[in-house]
Design an enzyme around this catalytic site. Structure first.
Site, PDB file in Angstrom:
ATOM      1  N   GLU A 170      60.323  60.039 -23.040  1.00 15.56           N
ATOM      2  CA  GLU A 170      60.327  61.347 -22.358  1.00 15.56           C
ATOM      3  C   GLU A 170      61.533  63.040 -23.400  1.00 15.56           C
ATOM      4  O   GLU A 170      60.489  64.182 -23.817  1.00 15.56           O
ATOM      5  CB  GLU A 170      61.449  61.720 -21.053  1.00 15.56           C
ATOM      6  CG  GLU A 170      61.001  61.474 -19.592  1.00 15.56           C
ATOM      7  CD  GLU A 170      61.922  61.227 -18.675  1.00 15.56           C
ATOM      8  OE1 GLU A 170      62.193  62.281 -18.127  1.00 15.56           O
ATOM      9  OE2 GLU A 170      62.946  60.697 -18.682  1.00 15.56           O
TER      10      GLU A 170
ATOM     11  N   LYS B 226      60.951  69.590 -12.371  1.00 17.99           N
ATOM     12  CA  LYS B 226      60.604  68.950 -13.425  1.00 17.99           C
ATOM     13  C   LYS B 226      59.378  68.197 -13.258  1.00 17.99           C
ATOM     14  O   LYS B 226      59.470  67.253 -11.658  1.00 17.99           O
ATOM     15  CB  LYS B 226      61.413  67.357 -14.021  1.00 17.99           C
ATOM     16  CG  LYS B 226      61.203  66.611 -15.084  1.00 17.99           C
ATOM     17  CD  LYS B 226      62.170  65.754 -14.725  1.00 17.99           C
ATOM     18  CE  LYS B 226      61.870  65.451 -16.071  1.00 17.99           C
ATOM     19  NZ  LYS B 226      63.827  64.246 -16.265  1.00 17.99           N
TER      20      LYS B 226
END
Length: 121
Positions: free
Chosen positions: A21, A100
Site C-alpha cells: 500500500e 479508502k
C-alpha cells in the site's frame, strides 16, 4: 450557526498498513464539515469573518501529500489537528470523513470510511 462543507476531495497517498500500500499508493477521499457562526460573514461579505475553504483545502492537501500513515484514523486525526491549529478559534466543531477504496481484504464492498468529530469550544 452554519456549516461549511468540502466534499469528495481526492488525494493520491502512500498510506496503509501493508508495505504494498505504501509502495503502490492509493487514492483517499476526504469530506470536511466545519461548524461556525456565519451570520457576520453573510452581512459583511468579508472572508475574514469566516473560514476560507480554499485554505482548508490547501491544508488538507499539504497534510496528505507530505505525510504517510498506517491508519486512516490517524489521517483524520491529523487533519483535525491542523484545522484546530489554524481555525479552531473561529469554529464550534469540525467533522472529517476519510474513505479508502483499495483495501486489501476479501469481500465485496465499495470503500472503508471512518468519521471523526472534534469540538473546539
Amino acid at each position: 450557526m452554519g456549516k461549511i462543507r468540502i466534499n469528495n476531495m481526492k488525494f493520491y497517498t502512500k498510506n496503509g498498513v501493508l508495505p504494498e500500500e505504501r509502495i503502490l499508493g492509493q487514492q483517499l477521499e476526504v469530506d470536511i464539515e466545519l461548524r461556525l457562526p456565519l451570520d457576520q460573514a453573510g452581512k459583511t461579505d468579508d472572508v475574514n469573518d469566516t473560514v476560507s475553504y480554499a485554505e482548508v483545502n490547501d491544508q488538507i492537501a499539504k497534510r496528505l501529500t507530505t505525510h504517510s500513515y498506517n491508519l486512516i484514523e490517524a489521517v483524520a486525526s491529523a487533519i483535525l489537528d491542523d484545522i484546530e491549529t489554524e481555525h479552531g478559534k473561529k469554529l464550534e466543531s469540525a467533522l472529517v470523513r476519510v474513505r479508502k477504496y483499495s483495501v486489501p481484504m476479501p469481500g465485496v464492498f465499495d470503500n472503508i470510511e471512518i468519521e471523526m468529530e472534534r469540538d473546539f469550544v
